[in-house]
Design a protein around this motif. Structure first.
Motif, short mmCIF file in Angstrom:
data_model
loop_
_atom_site.label_atom_id
_atom_site.label_comp_id
_atom_site.label_asym_id
_atom_site.label_seq_id
_atom_site.Cartn_x
_atom_site.Cartn_y
_atom_site.Cartn_z
N ARG A 28 5.63 20.31 -7.24
CA ARG A 28 6.75 21.16 -6.82
C ARG A 28 7.28 20.73 -5.45
N ALA A 29 6.39 20.28 -4.58
CA ALA A 29 6.79 19.87 -3.23
C ALA A 29 7.55 18.54 -3.23
N LEU A 53 5.06 7.78 0.11
CA LEU A 53 5.25 8.46 1.39
C LEU A 53 5.71 9.90 1.19
N ARG A 54 6.41 10.16 0.10
CA ARG A 54 6.81 11.53 -0.20
C ARG A 54 5.61 12.39 -0.56
N VAL A 56 0.82 -1.22 0.00
CA VAL A 56 0.00 0.00 0.00
C VAL A 56 0.85 1.27 0.00
N ILE A 57 1.93 1.30 0.78
CA ILE A 57 2.70 2.54 0.91
C ILE A 57 4.11 2.44 0.34
N ARG A 61 3.01 12.22 -14.76
CA ARG A 61 2.36 10.92 -14.99
C ARG A 61 2.43 10.05 -13.73
N VAL A 62 3.60 10.00 -13.11
CA VAL A 62 3.78 9.20 -11.90
C VAL A 62 2.97 9.78 -10.75
N LEU A 63 2.98 11.11 -10.60
CA LEU A 63 2.20 11.74 -9.54
C LEU A 63 0.73 11.42 -9.69
N SER A 64 0.23 11.49 -10.90
CA SER A 64 -1.18 11.18 -11.15
C SER A 64 -1.51 9.76 -10.73
N ALA A 65 -0.66 8.82 -11.09
CA ALA A 65 -0.88 7.41 -10.72
C ALA A 65 -0.80 7.22 -9.21
#
Length: 117
Positions: A48-49, A30-31, A23-24, A56-60
């Motif tokens: 930005r944080a 965790l970031r 899950v994590i 693409r990765v952030l969206s997933a």
């Protein structure tokens, strides 16, 4: 005195760890959670944080975190253009001890490696 480990005992210990890592686990989850700890943010603010994460990765990652109940997607329809923000759920607070333990262990491990060099 050495403790005797049974297969059943090992599985009872390792299976929940496997579930938690599923899950994590990974480089970004965790970031992303840490990036949202100080309040809700829009997608670009999270990107930005969390240095180095692609859109693409952030969206997933956000979709997976939402599926697992750690992140809530809030759509503000009354604003034009529509604003979408992400915020941590109360359930995400259950990771607080895990995050602190990982940070403490990571600091200790980094110090150990520095001392050995």
């Amino acid at each position: 005195m050495e403790k005797e480990y049974t297969e059943e005992g090992c599985n009872a210990f390792l299976n929940p760890i496997g579930d938690a890592l599923y899950v994590i686990g990974g480089k970004w989850k965790l970031r992303v959670i840490s990036g949202l700890r100080d309040g809700s943010k829009r997608f670009n603010e999270i990107q930005r944080a969390v240095h180095g994460i692609s859109a693409r990765v952030l969206s997933a990652e956000l979709k997976e975190l939402e599926l697992n109940g750690f992140v809530k997607r809030v759509v503000h329809h009354q604003q034009i253009p529509v604003v979408v923000e992400y915020e941590l759920t109360e359930y995400a607070g259950s990771l607080s001890n895990v995050l602190h333990a990982l940070a403490d262990w990571g600091t200790m491990h980094r110090d150990k490696l520095r001392q050995e060099r």
